[in-house]
Design a protein around this motif. Sequence first.
Motif, PDB file in Angstrom:
ATOM      1  N   UNK A 102       0.821  -1.208   0.000  1.00 29.52           N
ATOM      2  CA  UNK A 102       0.000   0.000   0.000  1.00 29.52           C
ATOM      3  C   UNK A 102       0.857   1.261   0.000  1.00 29.52           C
ATOM      4  N   UNK A 103       1.853   1.296   0.875  1.00 25.63           N
ATOM      5  CA  UNK A 103       2.672   2.499   1.039  1.00 25.63           C
ATOM      6  C   UNK A 103       3.786   2.634   0.002  1.00 25.63           C
ATOM      7  N   UNK A 104       4.188   1.533  -0.596  1.00 24.04           N
ATOM      8  CA  UNK A 104       5.266   1.563  -1.584  1.00 24.04           C
ATOM      9  C   UNK A 104       4.803   0.899  -2.887  1.00 24.04           C
ATOM     10  N   UNK A 105       3.750   1.428  -3.523  1.00 28.63           N
ATOM     11  CA  UNK A 105       3.265   0.796  -4.755  1.00 28.63           C
ATOM     12  C   UNK A 105       4.319   0.814  -5.863  1.00 28.63           C
ATOM     13  N   UNK A 106       5.279   1.720  -5.755  1.00 33.57           N
ATOM     14  CA  UNK A 106       6.343   1.781  -6.743  1.00 33.57           C
ATOM     15  C   UNK A 106       7.175   0.495  -6.745  1.00 33.57           C
ATOM     16  N   UNK A 107       7.238  -0.167  -5.600  1.00 35.01           N
ATOM     17  CA  UNK A 107       7.996  -1.406  -5.474  1.00 35.01           C
ATOM     18  C   UNK A 107       7.461  -2.436  -6.464  1.00 35.01           C
ATOM     19  N   UNK A 108       6.137  -2.570  -6.526  1.00 36.84           N
ATOM     20  CA  UNK A 108       5.506  -3.519  -7.440  1.00 36.84           C
ATOM     21  C   UNK A 108       5.738  -3.098  -8.890  1.00 36.84           C
ATOM     22  N   UNK A 109       5.623  -1.807  -9.162  1.00 37.28           N
ATOM     23  CA  UNK A 109       5.815  -1.309 -10.525  1.00 37.28           C
ATOM     24  C   UNK A 109       7.246  -1.541 -11.005  1.00 37.28           C
ATOM     25  N   UNK A 110       8.210  -1.269 -10.158  1.00 36.77           N
ATOM     26  CA  UNK A 110       9.612  -1.454 -10.530  1.00 36.77           C
ATOM     27  C   UNK A 110       9.907  -2.946 -10.693  1.00 36.77           C
ATOM     28  N   UNK A 111       9.358  -3.761  -9.810  1.00 35.05           N
ATOM     29  CA  UNK A 111       9.533  -5.211  -9.910  1.00 35.05           C
ATOM     30  C   UNK A 111       8.986  -5.724 -11.238  1.00 35.05           C
ATOM     31  N   UNK A 112       7.807  -5.255 -11.624  1.00 30.28           N
ATOM     32  CA  UNK A 112       7.201  -5.675 -12.890  1.00 30.28           C
ATOM     33  C   UNK A 112       8.062  -5.237 -14.078  1.00 30.28           C
ATOM     34  N   UNK A 113       8.628  -4.040 -13.992  1.00 29.97           N
ATOM     35  CA  UNK A 113       9.475  -3.536 -15.077  1.00 29.97           C
ATOM     36  C   UNK A 113      10.754  -4.355 -15.214  1.00 29.97           C
ATOM     37  N   UNK A 114      11.190  -4.990 -14.132  1.00 33.52           N
ATOM     38  CA  UNK A 114      12.409  -5.796 -14.144  1.00 33.52           C
ATOM     39  C   UNK A 114      12.152  -7.274 -14.430  1.00 33.52           C
ATOM     40  N   UNK A 115      10.886  -7.658 -14.569  1.00 38.64           N
ATOM     41  CA  UNK A 115      10.538  -9.074 -14.770  1.00 38.64           C
ATOM     42  C   UNK A 115      11.427  -9.704 -15.838  1.00 38.64           C
ATOM     43  N   UNK A 116      11.938 -10.884 -15.529  1.00 39.53           N
ATOM     44  CA  UNK A 116      12.785 -11.607 -16.472  1.00 39.53           C
ATOM     45  C   UNK A 116      14.252 -11.245 -16.392  1.00 39.53           C
ATOM     46  N   UNK A 117      14.585 -10.247 -15.600  1.00 42.83           N
ATOM     47  CA  UNK A 117      15.979  -9.831 -15.469  1.00 42.83           C
ATOM     48  C   UNK A 117      16.731 -10.815 -14.572  1.00 42.83           C
ATOM     49  N   UNK A 118      17.844 -11.372 -15.061  1.00 45.54           N
ATOM     50  CA  UNK A 118      18.642 -12.267 -14.209  1.00 45.54           C
ATOM     51  C   UNK A 118      19.115 -11.584 -12.924  1.00 45.54           C
TER      52      UNK A 118
END
Length: 192
Positions: A102-118
């Motif tokens: 809730x407080x750090x929604x950017x965490x999910x967004x950044x994680x999604x942007x990095x999906x597949x990154x070794x």
Amino acid sequence: MGTPPTRLSKEARREQLLDAALTIVRTRGADELTLPTLAEVARVSRPIVYDHFATRAGLLLALYLRLDEQYRDRLAQALRDAEPAASRVARVMSEAYFTCATDLPEFTAVSAALKGSPALEATQRDMVEHYATLMATALRPHSGLDGEALRLRCVGVLGAAEAVAAELNRGRATAEDAVAALTDLILGTLRH
């Protein structure tokens, strides 16, 4: 002609750039976070940004690690402040987990942007290990399990927490239901 950028130490400049990157993710979304966009928003030259992060993936990973550090600091503080009862420690962990979303929604967004990154996969493995150890340390006074057995159960709880978070994000659970479910799962790890 504008004012020239203030000379900052390398570390201070990195923090300034990460602050600007976070602003971009919050206001425009993670897809808009590029090294040229960061240079423009931070009002620095592109070579400065490239010197700090080299690639977009490097920038995203640095931002991801920074957000994770903020979450870990909040969780560690909440655990220090918690009443020493097992049920309270478990509840604090659960609340911290879902408050992060809730407080750090950017965490999910950044994680999604990095999906597949070794690099992200390696970082996430390290994070799970760190969180499992943190949880096991906080729960150890309330469990008769040996350290490794408790740590392994905490790894399982973290996987379950991710699944509960997915249900919450789909609107199939309330935040309170998610906290209650995760609290019960954590308390279940303490049983032989």
